[in-house]
Write an enzyme that holds these catalytic residues in place. Structure first.
Site, mmCIF file in Angstrom:
data_model
loop_
_atom_site.group_PDB
_atom_site.id
_atom_site.type_symbol
_atom_site.label_atom_id
_atom_site.label_comp_id
_atom_site.label_asym_id
_atom_site.label_seq_id
_atom_site.Cartn_x
_atom_site.Cartn_y
_atom_site.Cartn_z
ATOM 1 N N HIS A 79 0.858 -1.191 0.000
ATOM 2 C CA HIS A 79 0.000 0.000 0.000
ATOM 3 C C HIS A 79 0.893 1.240 0.000
ATOM 4 O O HIS A 79 1.672 1.439 0.922
ATOM 5 C CB HIS A 79 -0.910 0.015 1.229
ATOM 6 C CG HIS A 79 -2.128 -0.848 1.078
ATOM 7 N ND1 HIS A 79 -3.201 -0.771 1.919
ATOM 8 C CD2 HIS A 79 -2.433 -1.805 0.170
ATOM 9 C CE1 HIS A 79 -4.128 -1.646 1.537
ATOM 10 N NE2 HIS A 79 -3.679 -2.290 0.489
ATOM 11 N N PRO A 102 -3.873 0.570 18.858
ATOM 12 C CA PRO A 102 -3.673 0.051 17.499
ATOM 13 C C PRO A 102 -3.716 1.088 16.371
ATOM 14 O O PRO A 102 -3.370 0.754 15.242
ATOM 15 C CB PRO A 102 -4.807 -0.969 17.339
ATOM 16 C CG PRO A 102 -5.825 -0.606 18.362
ATOM 17 C CD PRO A 102 -5.100 0.058 19.472
ATOM 18 N N LYS A 161 1.158 -0.157 15.013
ATOM 19 C CA LYS A 161 2.563 -0.184 15.399
ATOM 20 C C LYS A 161 2.937 -1.327 16.359
ATOM 21 O O LYS A 161 4.124 -1.552 16.613
ATOM 22 C CB LYS A 161 2.958 1.159 16.049
ATOM 23 C CG LYS A 161 2.959 2.305 15.082
ATOM 24 C CD LYS A 161 4.053 2.147 14.042
ATOM 25 C CE LYS A 161 3.837 3.031 12.832
ATOM 26 N NZ LYS A 161 4.230 2.399 11.584
HETATM 27 P P1 RFL Z 1 2.023 -11.884 21.724
HETATM 28 O O1 RFL Z 1 1.506 -11.939 20.339
HETATM 29 O O2 RFL Z 1 1.114 -11.517 22.816
HETATM 30 O O3 RFL Z 1 2.678 -13.300 22.014
HETATM 31 C C1 RFL Z 1 3.111 -13.664 23.308
HETATM 32 C C2 RFL Z 1 3.019 -15.153 23.404
HETATM 33 O O4 RFL Z 1 3.504 -15.552 24.690
HETATM 34 C C3 RFL Z 1 2.662 -16.545 25.219
HETATM 35 N N1 RFL Z 1 2.839 -16.540 26.678
HETATM 36 C C4 RFL Z 1 3.580 -17.446 27.336
HETATM 37 N N2 RFL Z 1 4.266 -18.504 26.913
HETATM 38 C C5 RFL Z 1 4.919 -19.248 27.859
HETATM 39 N N3 RFL Z 1 4.860 -18.964 29.182
HETATM 40 C C6 RFL Z 1 4.195 -17.894 29.641
HETATM 41 N N4 RFL Z 1 4.160 -17.627 30.945
HETATM 42 C C7 RFL Z 1 3.508 -17.080 28.713
HETATM 43 N N5 RFL Z 1 2.738 -15.972 28.816
HETATM 44 C C8 RFL Z 1 2.336 -15.657 27.576
HETATM 45 C C9 RFL Z 1 1.288 -16.160 24.747
HETATM 46 O O5 RFL Z 1 0.380 -17.257 24.745
HETATM 47 C C10 RFL Z 1 1.582 -15.645 23.337
HETATM 48 O O6 RFL Z 1 1.476 -16.656 22.355
HETATM 49 O O7 RFL Z 1 3.283 -10.872 21.809
HETATM 50 P P2 RFL Z 1 4.423 -10.560 20.752
HETATM 51 O O8 RFL Z 1 4.987 -11.811 20.161
HETATM 52 O O9 RFL Z 1 5.335 -9.575 21.399
HETATM 53 O O10 RFL Z 1 3.682 -9.865 19.519
HETATM 54 C C11 RFL Z 1 3.103 -8.614 19.689
HETATM 55 C C12 RFL Z 1 1.879 -8.493 18.809
HETATM 56 O O11 RFL Z 1 1.085 -9.646 18.926
HETATM 57 C C13 RFL Z 1 1.079 -7.272 19.211
HETATM 58 O O12 RFL Z 1 1.918 -6.136 19.342
HETATM 59 C C14 RFL Z 1 0.004 -6.891 18.225
HETATM 60 O O13 RFL Z 1 -0.835 -7.942 17.867
HETATM 61 C C15 RFL Z 1 -0.824 -5.775 18.878
HETATM 62 N N6 RFL Z 1 -2.113 -5.675 18.297
HETATM 63 C C16 RFL Z 1 -2.196 -5.072 17.106
HETATM 64 N N7 RFL Z 1 -1.066 -4.551 16.554
HETATM 65 C C17 RFL Z 1 -1.134 -3.961 15.378
HETATM 66 O O14 RFL Z 1 -0.065 -3.523 14.876
HETATM 67 N N8 RFL Z 1 -2.344 -3.853 14.722
HETATM 68 C C18 RFL Z 1 -3.508 -4.367 15.243
HETATM 69 O O15 RFL Z 1 -4.545 -4.308 14.631
HETATM 70 C C19 RFL Z 1 -3.465 -5.000 16.481
HETATM 71 N N9 RFL Z 1 -4.582 -5.540 17.051
HETATM 72 C C20 RFL Z 1 -3.247 -6.222 18.938
HETATM 73 C C21 RFL Z 1 -4.490 -6.150 18.273
HETATM 74 C C22 RFL Z 1 -3.162 -6.821 20.194
HETATM 75 C C23 RFL Z 1 -4.289 -7.349 20.829
HETATM 76 N N10 RFL Z 1 -4.134 -7.903 22.163
HETATM 77 C C24 RFL Z 1 -2.839 -8.150 22.722
HETATM 78 C C25 RFL Z 1 -5.141 -8.092 23.080
HETATM 79 C C26 RFL Z 1 -5.601 -6.701 18.869
HETATM 80 C C27 RFL Z 1 -5.527 -7.307 20.131
HETATM 81 C C28 RFL Z 1 -6.775 -7.893 20.693
HETATM 82 C C1 PHB Z 2 -5.813 -4.207 10.891
HETATM 83 O O1 PHB Z 2 -6.163 -5.021 11.752
HETATM 84 O O2 PHB Z 2 -5.881 -4.463 9.680
HETATM 85 C C2 PHB Z 2 -5.316 -2.883 11.322
HETATM 86 C C3 PHB Z 2 -5.355 -2.528 12.647
HETATM 87 C C4 PHB Z 2 -4.896 -1.282 13.032
HETATM 88 C C5 PHB Z 2 -4.432 -0.401 12.092
HETATM 89 C C6 PHB Z 2 -4.376 -0.755 10.754
HETATM 90 C C7 PHB Z 2 -4.833 -1.999 10.362
HETATM 91 O O3 PHB Z 2 -4.004 0.836 12.459
#
Ligand code: RFL
Ligand code: PHB
Length: 399
Positions: A82, A302, A306
């Protein structure tokens, strides 16, 4: 890959990685390509990790890391580059040409797919991932001989290692292992959430629309030509089951520009969830031989996508530090890890906070505050320097 089995249930490795989310898996894969051993411990099952719908937009730095990790084939074939992003304020919409302003684009490719590619590569190479681990404890993190204890199905286990990478997300054990008198936490909790749905319908627009409206924020994102990810700002008291699909679509339409709402194709949701919004940073990101990465150390709202991308920049710094250590015997990179990672983290925290503050309706907002938001969006629309500053952050600051 060699892991010495000392005796029953005691493993030895170079880097023990807690958490099999994107941070942990990316680190494991990058290290593996350099012949550095690791073991990944994951609390859940692989299916559970792959079922979490989260991020969708990857910065160029993330894409480069996936290339370096040798797992970019599908991302390059199926991801959507994009070169622009749209901002709307009620019915007025403008495009920020991020490619023209920065020379770079972002890639739309879901976190689920990233994680799937990383799991596949790890499994192919025979690298160890222990699932369903419980009661992980990090021992002697301040010494040169840290070790983890944990259990699987009631059976006690132990891993001896040189370093521990805490990639276990916001609710993991790694951050909590750092004593409170060493740790400083900074937090801002936002007074609303995001209700998100996935729907098997064509995207309303071929690029993302971040929409600010009198009814609140909405975001039109996508995963592919027939899979949309749409969000609306909601109340913290709302539950996904309070929102019928019809209610979601009606509210979403009210918040995006009329020109887009007219062409919106709706359909049944295949996933519906609410995420709370938080800005959070813990300092330092290293304690002895324990290194925090990704959501274990910081959370962003979100807006601007980032979270996952900032996790990847941590992994870049840690991976290169560990490489320097194992390949050249130098601790310079790992010694600089916390400072380098935090310098970039705080800049992305600022961007995510700024973009969230600009686009949402806040419960205690005054008429003056609303005018300030409108003026800032109007300035962004008309000013190339402001757009360039936004675009540089959106495509990702350099590592
Ligand atoms: P994760 O993905 O939370 O993975 C951590 C992993 O550790 C495991 N864990 C353990 N394992 C062993 N022993 C323990 N004691 C443990 N405790 C936990 C968990 O089961 C899990 O599998 O962290 P990581 O790898 O740092 O990755 C970060 C990303 O996942 C996160 O920054 C993003 O997904 C944030 N986020 C979003 N970011 C975006 O850029 N765009 C989004 O649209 C977006 N939507 C979101 C999100 C995060 C959400 N969370 C955390 C509630 C939506 C949600 C709902
Ligand atoms: C997505 O889930 O596609 C997403 C979430 C947050 C953003 C952009 C895209 O800022």
């Amino acid at each position: 890959m060699l892991h010495w089995l000392w005796e029953d249930r005691i493993l030895k490795t170079q880097v023990a990685i807690i958490g099999g989310g994107p941070s942990g898996l990316l680190l494991a894969r990058l290290l593996e390509r350099r012949g550095i051993q690791s073991i990944v411990l994951e609390r859940k099952t692989k299916d559970y990790v792959l079922s979490r719908v989260r991020a969708g937009v990857l910065e160029r730095g993330f894409v480069s890391l996936m290339k370096e990790a040798g797992v970019s084939e599908r991302l390059e074939a199926e991801g959507y580059p994009h070169g622009g992003v749209n901002i709307s304020f009620n019915d007025d919409m403008f495009r920020v040409d991020i490619a023209a302003l920065t020379g770079h684009s972002v890639t739309v490719y879901g976190q689920t797919e990233v994680t799937r590619d990383l799991y596949e590569a790890r499994e192919k190479s025979g690298g160890i991932i222990e699932f369903n681990v419980e009661d992980v404890v990090i021992n002697d993190a301040k010494s040169d001989t840290p070790y983890l204890t944990y259990s699987i199905a009631g059976q006690a286990r132990r891993i001896d290692c040189d370093f521990v990478a805490g990639c276990d997300g916001f609710h993991g054990v790694s951050r909590q292992t750092i004593p409170e008198d060493v740790r400083t936490e900074y937090e801002k909790v936002y007074p609303f959430g995001w209700l998100g749905i996935l729907s098997e319908t064509p995207p309303v627009n071929h690029e993302l629309i971040y929409a600010s409206s009198d009814q609140g924020f909405a975001l039109a994102s996508m995963r592919n030509e027939n899979l949309c990810r749409y969000y609306i700002q909601c109340s913290l008291d709302d539950k996904p089951e309070d929102w019928s699909d019809d209610a979601f679509w009606a509210e979403f339409k009210r918040r995006i520009p009329a020109s887009a709402a007219e062409t919106l194709i709706t359909g049944p949701s295949i996933e519906k969830s609410i995420a709370r919004l938080r800005s959070f940073v813990t300092e330092p990101m290293r304690w002895g031989n324990l290194f925090l990465c990704g959501d274990a150390a910081h959370i962003v709202p979100p807006t601007g996508a980032k979270g996952l991308n900032t996790a990847a920049s941590d992994i870049h710094y840690l991976y290169n530090g560990l490489r320097e250590y194992y390949e050249n015997g130098s601790s310079t990179g790992i010694d600089a890890y916390s400072e380098k990672a935090l310098a970039r983290v705080w800049k992305t925290e600022r961007f995510s906070w700024w973009f969230s503050s600009l686009m949402h309706r806040f419960p205690d907002q005054t008429e003056f505050d609303l005018k300030m938001q409108a003026a800032e969006i109007a300035f962004l629309k008309s000013n190339e320097s402001a757009q360039r500053a936004m675009a540089e952050n959106y495509v990702g600051l350099p590592y």
